[in-house]
Design an enzyme around this catalytic site. Structure first.
Site, PDB file in Angstrom:
ATOM      1  N   ASP A  24       7.450  -3.523   7.693  1.00  7.13           N
ATOM      2  CA  ASP A  24       6.075  -3.959   7.947  1.00  7.13           C
ATOM      3  C   ASP A  24       6.142  -5.360   8.531  1.00  7.13           C
ATOM      4  OD1 ASP A  24       3.255  -4.548   7.803  1.00  7.13           O
ATOM      5  OD2 ASP A  24       3.050  -3.027   6.261  1.00  7.13           O
ATOM      6  N   ASN A  65      -3.847  -5.703  14.868  1.00  9.66           N
ATOM      7  CA  ASN A  65      -2.946  -5.721  13.713  1.00  9.66           C
ATOM      8  C   ASN A  65      -1.765  -6.643  13.999  1.00  9.66           C
ATOM      9  OD1 ASN A  65      -2.372  -4.319  11.041  1.00  9.66           O
ATOM     10  ND2 ASN A  65      -0.412  -4.027  12.074  1.00  9.66           N
ATOM     11  N   ASN A  78       4.008  -4.251  14.205  1.00  4.92           N
ATOM     12  CA  ASN A  78       4.345  -5.090  13.057  1.00  4.92           C
ATOM     13  C   ASN A  78       5.570  -5.949  13.353  1.00  4.92           C
ATOM     14  OD1 ASN A  78       2.599  -4.875  10.707  1.00  4.92           O
ATOM     15  ND2 ASN A  78       3.155  -2.713  10.620  1.00  4.92           N
ATOM     16  N   ARG A  99      -8.170  -1.120  16.363  1.00  5.01           N
ATOM     17  CA  ARG A  99      -8.326  -2.438  15.761  1.00  5.01           C
ATOM     18  C   ARG A  99      -7.067  -3.239  16.018  1.00  5.01           C
ATOM     19  NH1 ARG A  99      -5.281  -3.327  11.276  1.00  5.01           N
ATOM     20  NH2 ARG A  99      -4.567  -1.573  10.012  1.00  5.01           N
ATOM     21  N   GLU A 109      -2.726  -8.323   3.651  1.00  2.00           N
ATOM     22  CA  GLU A 109      -1.872  -8.468   4.833  1.00  2.00           C
ATOM     23  C   GLU A 109      -1.915  -9.889   5.380  1.00  2.00           C
ATOM     24  OE1 GLU A 109       0.255  -7.682   6.885  1.00  2.00           O
ATOM     25  OE2 GLU A 109       0.558  -5.503   7.044  1.00  2.00           O
TER      26      GLU A 109
END
Length: 289
Positions: A202, A106, A153, A104, A21
């Site tokens: 994404d 992202n 995202n 978490r 990622e």
């Protein structure tokens, strides 16, 4: 509409990432940084020499970027950390969601004014809408902009700085917003790209012409969309779960793509031998944001 065929896609860093990622082009170091989330690794690739690097991390990472005078930083599970390319992760600079150990961070990008925008999400796998969208000023002022997010995202900004892009991937929608660089506020949300079936957006990046490059999970492709949302270029990929594109290289015309091995069964992995590797190809547009 232009198409870059799958035969033009090359693996440049074989790392077998569970979830590769957040590719980030570090022009000062001539390095493409990327992460392996579940593998808890920071990975580096230098196109000029072909050299690769790897640092083990104490927590799951969500992104890697340069952030003002702090230099290279990582978004880990509980905050923003300094990172030294020679030695790895350093001290925590800013705490985020210390009271939510099941979350978490992202996806993270900086805006034209130097604010760091990023999201948080559930890390246990139950998909609960417990995440949020944040911005952080270089001097440490944290703002929470949205709540009840599942998977943040597609954070990206137009080259002029007047449009902000964002997606909660489970919604299958990438939104565009009017953005005020001075205040760091956004408004007038509208659909920019809508996906159907099993496909989800994404990560994303933008180029100097205002094009928006979006990774399509379960779509085996990257789409470049004009500012009006229409698709004008498709990059076909040998992996079904691309996670994020990033433009970089010396002239900004190398498209790097990360991808995921996680969630693919043994049979599919035998077919998708490049899943989890860093891929690259040359494209007609460059100079990313």
């Amino acid at each position: 509409m232009l198409t870059i065929a799958v035969d033009d896609i090359l693996p440049v860093h074989m790392a077998d990432a569970l979830t590769g990622e957040a590719p980030f082009w570090d022009a000062a170091r001539g390095t493409l940084w990327w992460i392996d989330i579940q593998g808890q690794r920071l990975l580096g690739f230098e196109p000029a020499s072909g050299r690769t690097s790897m640092h083990r991390l104490p927590l799951m990472p969500g992104f890697v970027v340069t952030f003002g005078h702090h230099g290279l930083v990582l978004g880990l599970e509980d905050g923003i950390y300094a990172v030294d390319p020679a030695t790895g992760v350093g001290e925590r600079l800013f705490a985020v969601e210390e009271d939510l150990p099941a979350n978490r961070l992202n996806d993270g990008k900086t805006d034209p004014a130097g604010r760091l925008w990023f999201g948080s999400m559930d890390k246990t796998g139950n998909g609960a809408p417990v995440g949020a969208l944040y911005s952080l000023t270089p001097d440490g002022v944290l703002h929470r902009h949205r709540s009840e997010i599942r998977i943040p995202n597609a954070i990206a900004f137009s080259p002029c700085g007047r449009t902000f892009y964002f997606s909660d991937s489970r919604s299958q929608l990438v939104e565009a917003f009017d953005y005020d660089v001075t205040s760091g506020s956004f408004s007038n949300g509208r659909p920019f790209a809508i996906f159907t079936g099993d496909e989800h957006p994404d990560g994303a990046c933008t180029d100097a012409d205002g094009g928006v490059w979006i990774a399509v999970v379960n779509g085996s492709r990257i789409e470049r969309r004009r500012p009006d949302g229409t698709v004008d270029l498709v990059v076909e990929l040998p992996v079904s779960r691309p996670t994020m594109p990033m433009l970089g290289g010396r002239d900004g015309r190398t498209l790097f793509v990360t991808s995921q091995r996680r969630f693919l069964g043994t049979r599919v992995l035998k077919q998708e031998t490049l899943a989890g590797q860093l891929l690259a190809t040359r494209v007609p547009s460059g100079n990313r944001r």
